[in-house]
Motif scaffolding. Structure first.
Motif, PDB file in Angstrom:
ATOM      1  N   SER A 285      25.216 -25.551 -39.715  1.00  0.00           N
ATOM      2  CA  SER A 285      24.445 -24.370 -39.311  1.00  0.00           C
ATOM      3  C   SER A 285      25.249 -23.481 -38.377  1.00  0.00           C
ATOM      4  CB  SER A 285      23.146 -24.798 -38.617  1.00  0.00           C
ATOM      5  OG  SER A 285      22.313 -25.499 -39.504  1.00  0.00           O
TER       6      SER A 285
ATOM      7  N   GLN B  80      29.779 -15.404 -39.711  1.00  0.00           N
ATOM      8  CA  GLN B  80      29.281 -14.125 -40.234  1.00  0.00           C
ATOM      9  C   GLN B  80      30.045 -12.978 -39.571  1.00  0.00           C
ATOM     10  OE1 GLN B  80      25.159 -14.434 -39.063  1.00  0.00           O
ATOM     11  NE2 GLN B  80      24.563 -15.473 -40.957  1.00  0.00           N
TER      12      GLN B  80
ATOM     13  N   ILE C 176      19.156 -21.157 -35.403  1.00  0.00           N
ATOM     14  CA  ILE C 176      19.430 -19.728 -35.556  1.00  0.00           C
ATOM     15  C   ILE C 176      20.465 -19.176 -34.583  1.00  0.00           C
ATOM     16  CG2 ILE C 176      17.162 -19.317 -36.565  1.00  0.00           C
ATOM     17  CD1 ILE C 176      16.389 -18.011 -33.834  1.00  0.00           C
TER      18      ILE C 176
ATOM     19  N   TYR D 183      26.474 -19.273 -39.167  1.00  0.00           N
ATOM     20  CA  TYR D 183      26.255 -18.013 -38.450  1.00  0.00           C
ATOM     21  C   TYR D 183      27.470 -17.599 -37.627  1.00  0.00           C
ATOM     22  CZ  TYR D 183      24.886 -20.692 -34.264  1.00  0.00           C
ATOM     23  OH  TYR D 183      24.856 -21.553 -33.203  1.00  0.00           O
TER      24      TYR D 183
ATOM     25  N   ASP E 199      22.410 -15.831 -35.329  1.00  0.00           N
ATOM     26  CA  ASP E 199      22.539 -15.537 -36.761  1.00  0.00           C
ATOM     27  C   ASP E 199      22.051 -14.110 -37.010  1.00  0.00           C
ATOM     28  OD1 ASP E 199      21.693 -15.277 -39.582  1.00  0.00           O
ATOM     29  OD2 ASP E 199      21.978 -17.446 -39.706  1.00  0.00           O
TER      30      ASP E 199
END
Length: 185
Positions: free
Chosen positions: A20, A27, A75, A24, A115
């Motif tokens: 996870s 990105q 997140i 993110y 994220d």
């Protein structure tokens, strides 16, 4: 350390979070202003392994992850850098932060990453506010700092909503923000 907000669970990063975190942190929009940009899962494994295992360890970064209660999705993360007293000085004296600024030993430098799919929804402000409140009440921390690129307007808004104000322009790519707790609090 585990915290709960209305929408988030906040806990220390764990090795099982690596996929996870990699998703993110890699990105393009997220890492535009970041210092840690992983090329692969091994980079994230090292990042997690090098994170302090205990909160409030002087001179270290302690990493927390943000988990959306509604879905269980990881997140984002918030890093806490705990200042340490300079050589030969007690804990009330100052120390240099990772960006070269000097602050008292009861200060905490904060960094956060979210994220891109969760930007603009108030999650970063919600988490930052809860973490700062915990650090004030449970640990007696009084000064909180964060560095931000002057072009990163969304991050500046997060800091301002969390009670930070611009303190000093360090260089062309960095403005240092600060939040100070009144000593009577």
């Amino acid at each position: 350390m585990r915290l709960e907000t209305k929408r988030l669970s906040i806990r220390p990063v764990e090795p099982g979070d690596k996929e996870s975190v990699f998703l993110y942190r890699s990105q393009r929009e997220v890492n535009k202003y970041q210092g840690f940009i992983p090329d692969n899962l091994s980079d994230v494994e090292r990042f997690i392994a090098n994170t302090a295992k205990e909160i409030n360890t002087p001179g270290t970064w302690f990493q927390l992850v943000l988990i959306l209660k509604e879905s269980g999705a990881l997140i984002g993360d918030i890093g806490l850098h705990f200042a340490e007293a300079a050589y030969g000085q007690d804990s009330e004296t100052s120390t240099e932060t990772s960006s070269g600024m000097v602050f008292p030993a009861d200060s905490v430098e904060i960094g956060y990453t979210l994220d891109v799919h969760y930007h603009g929804k108030g999650y970063a402000t919600e988490a930052l506010t809860a973490i700062i409140e915990y650090l004030k009440t449970a640990m007696g921390k009084k000064i909180f700092t964060a560095s931000v690129d002057p072009e990163n307007a969304p991050s500046i808004r997060v800091l301002e909503r969390a009670g930070f104000s611009a303190a000093i322009r360090v260089n062309e790519q960095e403005i240092r923000y600060i939040q100070k707790t009144n000593s009577s609090n």
